[in-house]
Design a protein around this motif. Structure first.
Motif, PDB file in Angstrom:
ATOM      1  N   VAL A 432    -113.404  73.877 -77.174  1.00 21.71           N
ATOM      2  CA  VAL A 432    -114.658  73.142 -76.980  1.00 21.71           C
ATOM      3  C   VAL A 432    -114.864  72.959 -75.472  1.00 21.71           C
ATOM      4  N   VAL A 433    -115.798  73.690 -74.923  1.00 20.85           N
ATOM      5  CA  VAL A 433    -115.968  73.724 -73.469  1.00 20.85           C
ATOM      6  C   VAL A 433    -116.902  72.621 -72.992  1.00 20.85           C
ATOM      7  N   LYS A 434    -118.000  72.417 -73.674  1.00 22.68           N
ATOM      8  CA  LYS A 434    -118.998  71.457 -73.205  1.00 22.68           C
ATOM      9  C   LYS A 434    -118.486  70.034 -73.368  1.00 22.68           C
ATOM     10  N   LEU A 435    -118.789  69.219 -72.347  1.00 23.79           N
ATOM     11  CA  LEU A 435    -118.358  67.822 -72.398  1.00 23.79           C
ATOM     12  C   LEU A 435    -119.051  67.064 -73.520  1.00 23.79           C
ATOM     13  N   ALA A 436    -120.310  67.384 -73.785  1.00 22.12           N
ATOM     14  CA  ALA A 436    -121.023  66.683 -74.855  1.00 22.12           C
ATOM     15  C   ALA A 436    -120.378  66.952 -76.206  1.00 22.12           C
ATOM     16  N   ASP A 437    -119.980  68.203 -76.427  1.00 22.26           N
ATOM     17  CA  ASP A 437    -119.308  68.528 -77.695  1.00 22.26           C
ATOM     18  C   ASP A 437    -117.942  67.871 -77.775  1.00 22.26           C
ATOM     19  N   GLN A 438    -117.237  67.825 -76.646  1.00 26.02           N
ATOM     20  CA  GLN A 438    -115.938  67.148 -76.636  1.00 26.02           C
ATOM     21  C   GLN A 438    -116.097  65.664 -76.939  1.00 26.02           C
ATOM     22  N   MET A 439    -117.158  65.060 -76.393  1.00 26.91           N
ATOM     23  CA  MET A 439    -117.380  63.643 -76.634  1.00 26.91           C
ATOM     24  C   MET A 439    -117.714  63.390 -78.105  1.00 26.91           C
ATOM     25  N   ARG A 440    -118.444  64.298 -78.742  1.00 25.46           N
ATOM     26  CA  ARG A 440    -118.824  64.095 -80.146  1.00 25.46           C
ATOM     27  C   ARG A 440    -117.632  64.212 -81.092  1.00 25.46           C
ATOM     28  N   MET A 441    -116.541  64.783 -80.614  1.00 28.60           N
ATOM     29  CA  MET A 441    -115.351  64.895 -81.444  1.00 28.60           C
ATOM     30  C   MET A 441    -114.515  63.612 -81.458  1.00 28.60           C
ATOM     31  N   MET A 442    -114.875  62.627 -80.668  1.00 27.28           N
ATOM     32  CA  MET A 442    -114.123  61.367 -80.638  1.00 27.28           C
ATOM     33  C   MET A 442    -114.502  60.514 -81.847  1.00 27.28           C
ATOM     34  N   ASN A 443    -113.549  59.727 -82.307  1.00 23.68           N
ATOM     35  CA  ASN A 443    -113.861  58.723 -83.316  1.00 23.68           C
ATOM     36  C   ASN A 443    -114.426  57.482 -82.634  1.00 23.68           C
ATOM     37  N   PHE A 444    -114.802  56.494 -83.447  1.00 24.62           N
ATOM     38  CA  PHE A 444    -115.472  55.336 -82.852  1.00 24.62           C
ATOM     39  C   PHE A 444    -114.591  54.572 -81.875  1.00 24.62           C
TER      40      PHE A 444
END
Length: 976
Positions: A432-444
């Motif tokens: 997952v290269v994009k930071l936005a996609d990496q951020m969406r993989m986080m839990n709450f």
């Protein structure tokens, strides 16, 4: 002409006296042309050349000058090189190479106007009038007139004998016609036989011409004889005039000799003293000028040295002072002809350097590590840059800081995301290269910690910006304060100068003459103020003129440039001492507008942080992540965002609406989902409710107890305590027992969740109030459909709607009605005064619930009413007593009491049975009237009385109804 033989105005002598000889010195012979001599030498005016170079009749009377030269005017006008006379005067006299140019008027000769002859005309006018009057009075002599007339007539008669051709102005014998007219060829013909006659004719012609000549000569001699007396008188007067001129010339010569001796004895020494004094002062000025030139020559190296240490203000002050010195003190110096433009280019370079330096400072200040350190980075450097930019009127420098704020805010979020992602092992950054996609993989929890870190960094970021901008604004306000003080000082000086405007006229006259007074006196004789000024301007010859700081010396600047160097010391809030110069050419309006723009920049910083936070939230909310949060998570998120909003408002002093709007938008979505979930849950509960009394778990009792204590909140779960306590049969609310169904217990909990959500998220109070009203209305309408409308028969599969179901439904509604005022007060405390009108929803709901409860009570009465109508319509007054009808009625009354007594309070039970009793008495009275049974004490009356006594005894024997006033006497018709 006579002028070529006239004598010189200065008598010449052949003796060897030096006074009458031309000097042969070469340097004196080729002296340049001087202005016309002045009889009275002028007073010295500060220029020593005026004392020695102007020609003087006193000094130069013996030496030869150009004024002794003489030339023959005809010789000057006749050019022998020309072959013939030219028609043009100038080319004829001055050669073919003459160019006609405009002759500039001489400044030695005054402009003569008619006003110069006014005095002469006034003096000569009376004489002219006397002359004209005498000429008219005097009579001419008769003899003179007659002789003159006779002579004139005779001369005219003689002259008439001369042919007119000789009198013509164009008479010329070269003309053939004129020659033939004067000398006819017929007189010279040589034809034969006519020789003697031709000779006689020629002789006659010759005599005639001789006669004409004699006439003319006689007339000429006559005219001369008439004017002989005036001619001889003129010749005599000319000799006398020459004698007078010779005597005058000798007298002038003696006078000049005496004046020359007086000049040598009395004037020459004094004038030399003045000349030497002027020369000395001029030498001092030249020395100071050279020293100033040496100082100005060092300006560029000094500016380079100041720029190497980032002393922009000092460099600009030095350039401004040097420019003023070049314009006032060193104007016209050839060696400095390019220095002004070089300094202008250097000033432009400094402007670019200051802008680049301020951009670098802003970048370094905003991009340093964000720790709990809000100290200003290099405050002295910042103050120096701001002063330099203000001095150069670069008033838009704050825009550079604003651009850096935007970039830094982006970098803060990016860096926080990178740091958080690097600590989470579940996220593969290579996949997952994009930071936005990496951020969406986080839990709450992970995303919440990231947001919390971003908010904390933004808080520190805003505090740093506020500290820096406050320093900049303090500099602007210091300059504004300095301008006001300077303006007040100028007003005071103007008032003082107006009071002291009366100056001694003699002093005013002397000072009007410029430097002549100070130059004429010696330094020891100067007034104190003048001596001080002179001592400041004159420096020691041993001082070094090449020092870089000598520009600020008094002799190196003019008065105006020295005033620019006057500075006042001020201290910034950070403790940095600043020197404010007086040459800040900024108006108060510009400074106030700049201060407002800097304050607006702080507001923009808050808006930038909020905007970046909103974009961060929207990036995470794309997949519906925020809408899927449960109430606790959303409340936690809302509290975090509200805390950040309050912190930014406290720091910047103004509300930013972007993040608040985003929170409100998400809150609205949360409210919609929250409401839909609970409404759906309530709908499912109602659809599965069998309307039987449910046991009350201990946690619900605790929940109700907490509300009774005056606070609406969900208590924390205590598993150990809940297991020990058993479920209760009734819900105790403020000492009253409420028999409820399970749906109502959960509804109470749902209502409290709405209230607690309002506490946690105040911005959704109005939306929650509307949704809660909708929920309560839905429960009322749906329960009415299920119980009163008998919908539960089809939905749940009940066989019938019993009185117990109705009483239980009524009691559940009463429980909800009990909590409506509490809920109303809870919302009222959290609404704005202008929103109080929304509380009318609770009034409408309360009315609807009371109407529903009344309908249930009416339904219970209607059930018994139909029973009474059915049974009493078959009632017959006969034995045995009690009759079967009354035994059946008492049985049904006992069943009704048994069904509702445990569900409804005793007061409501009594009221209900009073209404049922009233219905019973109405039907019994109708039946007795139908049977014509009256209260007459007869047998039928006795049987009815026995049955009524049985009914009364059974009804009052029921629990809680023993004191019920049945008033059975109303069953009998009243006698009229």
């Amino acid at each position: 002409m006579a002028s070529s033989h006239s004598s010189s105005p200065v008598p010449q002598s052949n003796s060897s006296d030096a006074f009458f000889k031309k000097e042969m010195d070469a340097t004196k012979r080729f002296r340049p042309a001087q202005s016309l001599p002045d009889v009275c030498p002028k007073e010295p005016t500060g220029d020593p050349s005026n004392l020695c170079d102007s020609p003087s009749l006193v000094v130069d009377q013996q030496r030869w000058t150009i004024y002794h030269s003489k030339v023959n005017l005809p010789a000057a006008l006749n050019d022998p090189r020309l072959a013939k006379r030219e028609s043009d005067f100038f080319t004829k006299t001055w050669g073919v190479d003459f160019v006609d140019t405009e002759v500039t008027p001489s400044f030695y000769l005054p402009q003569i106007t008619k006003e110069h002859f006014a005095l002469y005309q006034q003096e000569i006018a009376p004489r002219e009038k006397v002359h004209e009057r005498c000429k008219n009075v005097c009579t001419p002599k008769d003899t003179f007139d007659r002789t003159l007339l006779h002579t004139h007539d005779k001369s005219r008669t003689d002259l008439e004998q001369v042919p007119k051709i000789f009198m013509k102005p164009d008479f010329a014998l070269e003309d053939s016609l004129t020659f033939n007219t004067v000398l006819p060829w017929s007189h010279f013909s040589t034809a034969g036989g006519k020789g003697n006659r031709d000779a006689a004719s020629s002789k006659l012609l010759q005599e005639k011409l001789s006669h004409y000549l004699d006439i003319v000569e006689v007339n000429i001699a006559h005219q001369i004889s008439l004017r002989s007396e005036a001619f001889f008188h003129a010749m005599t007067s000319q000799h006398e005039l020459q004698d007078y001129l010779r005597k005058t010339s000798q007298a002038v010569k003696l006078l000049r000799e005496k004046i020359s001796k007086i000049d040598k004895v009395m004037c020459e020494g004094s004038l030399r003293v003045l000349r030497l004094s002027l020369t000395r002062n001029n030498c001092i000025k030249v020395y100071n000028k050279l020293k100033l030139m040496a100082t100005v020559h060092q300006t560029q190296p000094t500016v380079q040295l100041l720029l190497s240490t980032s002393e922009f203000v000092g460099a600009l002050d030095l350039i401004a002072t040097t420019q003023e010195v070049l314009q006032q003190e060193l104007q016209g110096i050839h060696s400095f002809r390019h220095l002004g433009s070089q300094l202008c280019e250097l000033e432009k370079l400094i402007d670019k350097m200051m802008i680049a330096e301020f951009s670098t400072y802003a970048r370094n200040d905003l991009n340093r590590p964000l720790e709990d350190d809000c100290q200003i980075l290099e405050e002295e450097r910042l103050v120096s840059l701001v002063f330099g930019l203000l001095k150069q009127r670069k008033l838009n420098f704050y825009e550079i800081y604003g651009d850096e704020m935007i970039n830094t805010a982006k970098n803060i979020i990016k860096q926080c995301v990178v740091n958080t992602v690097s600590q989470i092992e579940e996220i593969d950054t290579e996949v997952v290269v994009k930071l936005a996609d990496q951020m969406r993989m986080m839990n709450f929890p992970q995303w919440f910690d990231l947001l919390k870190d971003i908010f904390s960094k933004f808080t520190i970021f805003l505090k740093r910006i506020k500290a820096t901008l406050n320093t900049i604004r303090s500099v602007v306000f210091l300059v504004l304060d300095k301008n006001q003080k300077t303006r007040d000082l100028e007003d005071t000086l103007q008032k003082n100068s107006a009071k002291e405007s009366s100056v001694d006229p003699e002093v005013a006259y002397l000072t009007h003459e410029g430097m002549f007074i100070s130059d004429a006196f010696g330094e020891g004789e100067l007034p104190p103020a003048a001596a001080d000024t002179t001592s400041q301007r004159n420096t020691s010859p041993n001082s070094e003129p090449c020092s870089s700081d000598s520009v600020s010396e008094p002799e190196g600047t003019t008065d105006s440039s020295s005033s620019k160097e006057q500075t006042s010391s001020s201290v910034t809030p950070g403790g940095v001492e600043m020197m404010i110069s007086d040459d800040m050419k900024l108006t108060d309006l510009e400074l106030v507008r700049l201060a407002n723009n800097i304050q607006e920049l702080l507001y923009n910083a808050s808006d930038i942080c909020h905007d970046r936070s909103v974009k961060f939230l929207m990036a995470r909310a794309k997949d519906g992540f925020l809408e899927k949060l449960n109430s606790n998570e959303f409340v936690t998120l809302s509290r975090l965002m509200e805390g950040f909003i309050l912190d930014t408002e406290q720091i910047c002093g103004r509300k930013s609406m972007s993040l608040r709007g985003a929170l409100q938008s998400q809150a609205n979505r949360f409210v919609n989902r929250f409401h839909e979930e609970r409404k759906t849950k309530l709908s499912l509960l109602l659809d599965n409710e069998r309307w039987k009394q449910a046991e009350v778990p201990a946690e619900f009792q605790d929940l109700v107890d907490s509300v009774s204590d005056g606070r609406i909140s969900l208590p924390e779960k205590k598993p150990s305590a809940t297991e020990e306590r058993k479920a209760a049969e009734f819900l105790i609310v403020e000492g009253q027992k409420y028999a409820t169904v399970g749906t109502v217990l959960l509804l109470i909990r749902i209502i409290l969740e709405y209230c607690q959500c309002v506490d946690n998220i105040p911005s959704i109070t109005t939306d929650m109030l509307t949704r809660l009203s909708d929920l309560l209305k839905y429960f009322n309408s749906r329960s009415c459909q299920l119980v009163l409308g008998a919908g539960a028969l089809q939905v749940v599969g009940l066989k019938t709607i019993t009185t117990k179901n109705l009483a239980l439904s009524s009691r559940c509604l009463q429980l909800i009605v009990h909590y409506i005022p509490i809920i109303r007060a809870h919302f009222e405390a959290r609404l704005q005064p202008k929103q109080f009108s929304m509380l009318r929803h609770f009034d409408h709901i309360t009315k609807d619930y009371h109407d529903h409860i009344a309908e249930i009570s009416a339904k219970l009465v209607a059930i018994m009413d139909s029973l009474f109508d059915k049974l009493l319509s078959k009632y017959e007054v006969k034995a045995p007593v009690p009759s079967a009808c009354f035994r059946n009625i008492c049985k049904q009354m006992a069943k009704m009491h048994e069904a509702i007594y445990d569900l409804l309070p005793e007061e409501q039970t009594q009221m209900l049975f009073l209404r049922i009793n009233a219905s019973y008495k109405l039907h019994l009275k109708r039946q007795l009237a139908h049977l014509n049974v009256v209260n007459d004490g007869g047998p039928l009356n006795g049987l009815v009385t026995s049955d009524v006594a049985f009914y009364t005894g059974n009804l009052q024997a029921l629990k809680g109804l023993n004191n019920l006033d049945l008033n059975m006497a109303e069953i009998w018709e009243q006698k009229r």
